[in-house]
Write an enzyme that holds these catalytic residues in place. Structure first.
Site, PDB file in Angstrom:
ATOM      1  NE  ARG A 152       0.158   0.395   4.956  1.00 50.49           N
ATOM      2  CZ  ARG A 152       0.811  -0.552   5.599  1.00 50.49           C
ATOM      3  NH1 ARG A 152       0.670  -1.815   5.225  1.00 50.49           N
ATOM      4  NH2 ARG A 152       1.608  -0.263   6.614  1.00 50.49           N
ATOM      5  CB  VAL A 180       1.336   6.669   7.699  1.00 48.81           C
ATOM      6  CG1 VAL A 180       1.265   7.974   8.479  1.00 48.81           C
ATOM      7  CG2 VAL A 180       0.112   5.805   7.995  1.00 48.81           C
TER       8      VAL A 180
END
Ligand code: MV4
Length: 446
Positions: free
Chosen positions: A291, A294
């Protein structure tokens, strides 16, 4: 290129993705729970759809509702952000079955890396250095004992379906091993519905160093350097920096080129992070994240690339428009995670933000969805923003970070800002001299 993208997330990352879309002329659809009606990601989107009640299970994790939102709005692609459905292979698959593009890797690659045993086998096949340990799952104490005596104690038992630190057990002697294997299997079955566990040599004082890669699934792949994410508490990162203060150019180029080649060989499509432990000058692969993370902004600041725009272009079938020699690293970046938490106990502190004045000026980036008068809901994780600071070198970055933290005003709730002000008084932090245990030791001394 897509005309409209649905953003299946909330908070700062939903805004981050909207900004990328807006610069590309792509219309955005926000989804939100009933607890997020006043959220900035809803206000700033071109369209929004309420997809359920506050509980994430019934809203941001509710695949049928999100599919319906795509259908209603005519979104052609979905960006999952991080967390929630971002590493759910079935979600990516279902979107594909409905003719909607998942902005991320193939379901097969998500699934492969979600199984930590398969991921490690793949890493070995691709020529990456891994932690010594079992070749696959260990099923009984006898087999475990043989491997443990080969690699030497202490060893670590990990769950194949774990990751991010969940379901790990340190074993320091042969006597304790067979019980620990059984316990680990039981815990893994209860937590993940999968009792597969594997064994690794336990590294005592490593750093967590992760390489960012981007790969177009058509042979094009580059690495974007590494991030040092060693400063963490209970597997939650609090401070990340790029590049790592511990590596030199030769180490970076050697491992970076290896991971880029590996991703090209794998036919990987999307951005990804290859996590390593680093100890005594050696790297050991542990996991791959499929993914956007952050902490991606620190990589953006030192490379000048917009990682979200890159994700969108690649998902649309584009090839990388650059090669490794076009990538260069400039300066230093540090990210501090601003959480709505007590800075000493880390107890969540949701509630009304009475005053909000973010810092600004040269080299200061704020990724956040909060504003004065916003009420931080209690239902989701406590990250309310990220302060990301850039400097021409690490020292300038640290001085600027101190200045930015001193400017930051958030009233009405507690935040982790005072923790970072404390960290900047520590010689080890100023010197970049820390490992994965440093922060927890610091907090236990305070
Ligand atoms: C390890 C390790 C020591 N030795 N593996 C924790 C999260 C998961 N991604 C892997 N983790 C670890 N694996 C071996 N063989 C220590 C950790 C670890 C850790 C790793 C990265 C960042 C913070 C950590 C905190 C505690 C343990």
């Amino acid at each position: 290129m897509f005309d409209k993208v649905l953003i299946a997330n909330r908070g700062e990352i939903a805004l981050r993705i909207q900004r990328a879309c807006r610069e590309m002329g792509i219309a955005t659809v926000a989804i939100h729970s009933t607890a997020d009606e006043d959220a900035m990601h809803v206000r700033l989107a071109d369209e929004s759809v309420c997809i359920g009640p506050p509980s994430a299970l019934d809203s941001y994790l509710n695949i049928p509702s999100i599919l319906a939102a795509c259908e209603i709005t005519g979104a052609e692609a979905v960006h999952p952000g991080y967390g929630f459905l971002s590493e759910n292979a079935r979600f990516a698959e279902i979107l594909g079955e409905h003719g909607i593009t998942f902005i991320g890797p193939s379901p097969e690659h998500i699934r492969l890396m979600g199984d930590k045993i398969m991921a490690k086998k793949t890493a070995v096949d691709l020529g990456l250095p891994v932690v010594p340990g079992s070749d696959g799952a260990v099923t009984d104490g006898l087999e475990a004992a043989k491997i443990a005596s080969d690699i030497g104690y202490p060893v670590l038992i990990k769950a194949a379906s774990g990751g991010g630190g969940r379901g790990m057990q340190v074993v320091r002697s042969a006597e304790a091993l067979s019980t620990a294997v059984l316990t680990a299997q039981t815990e893994a079955r209860n937590a993940f519905g999968d009792d597969a566990v594997y064994i690794e040599k336990f590294l005592g004082t490593p750093r967590h160093i992760e390489f960012q890669i981007i790969s177009d699934g058509q042979g094009g792949a580059v690495h974007l350097g590494e991030r040092d994410c060693s400063l963490q508490r209970r597997h939650q990162k609090v401070w990340e920096e790029a590049l790592s203060p511990a590596l030199n150019v030769e180490q970076r180029e050697k491992l970076g080129n290896l991971v880029a080649k590996a991703m090209s060989d794998l036919g990987y499509l999307g951005v990804g992070t290859i996590e390593f432990l680093y100890e005594n000058g050696e790297f050991y692969f542990i996991e791959m994240n499929t993914r956007l993370q952050v902490e991606h902004p620190v990589t953006e600041l030192i490379t000048g690339l917009d990682l979200v725009q890159e994700q969108i272009r690649i998902a649309d079938g584009a090839r990388l428009s650059y090669e490794q020699s076009d990538i260069s690293f400039s300066g230093h970046a540090i990210e501090c995670r601003i959480n709505a938490e007590n800075p000493k106990t880390f107890t969540p502190s949701p509630g009304l933000i009475e005053a909000y004045h973010p810092p600004g000026g040269l080299g200061v980036r704020i990724d956040s969805g909060v504003y004065a008068g916003y009420r931080v809901p209690p239902h989701y994780d406590s990250l309310i923003g990220k302060l990301i600071v850039y400097g021409r070198h690490r020292t300038e970055c640290l001085m600027r970070l101190r200045r930015a933290l001193d400017e930051f005003v958030i009233e009405g709730i507690e935040t982790t800002i005072p923790l970072f002000q404390q960290l900047l008084k520590e010689p080890d932090i100023m010197n970049g001299d820390y490992d994965i245990h440093w922060l927890e030791e610091f907090l236990s001394e305070a």
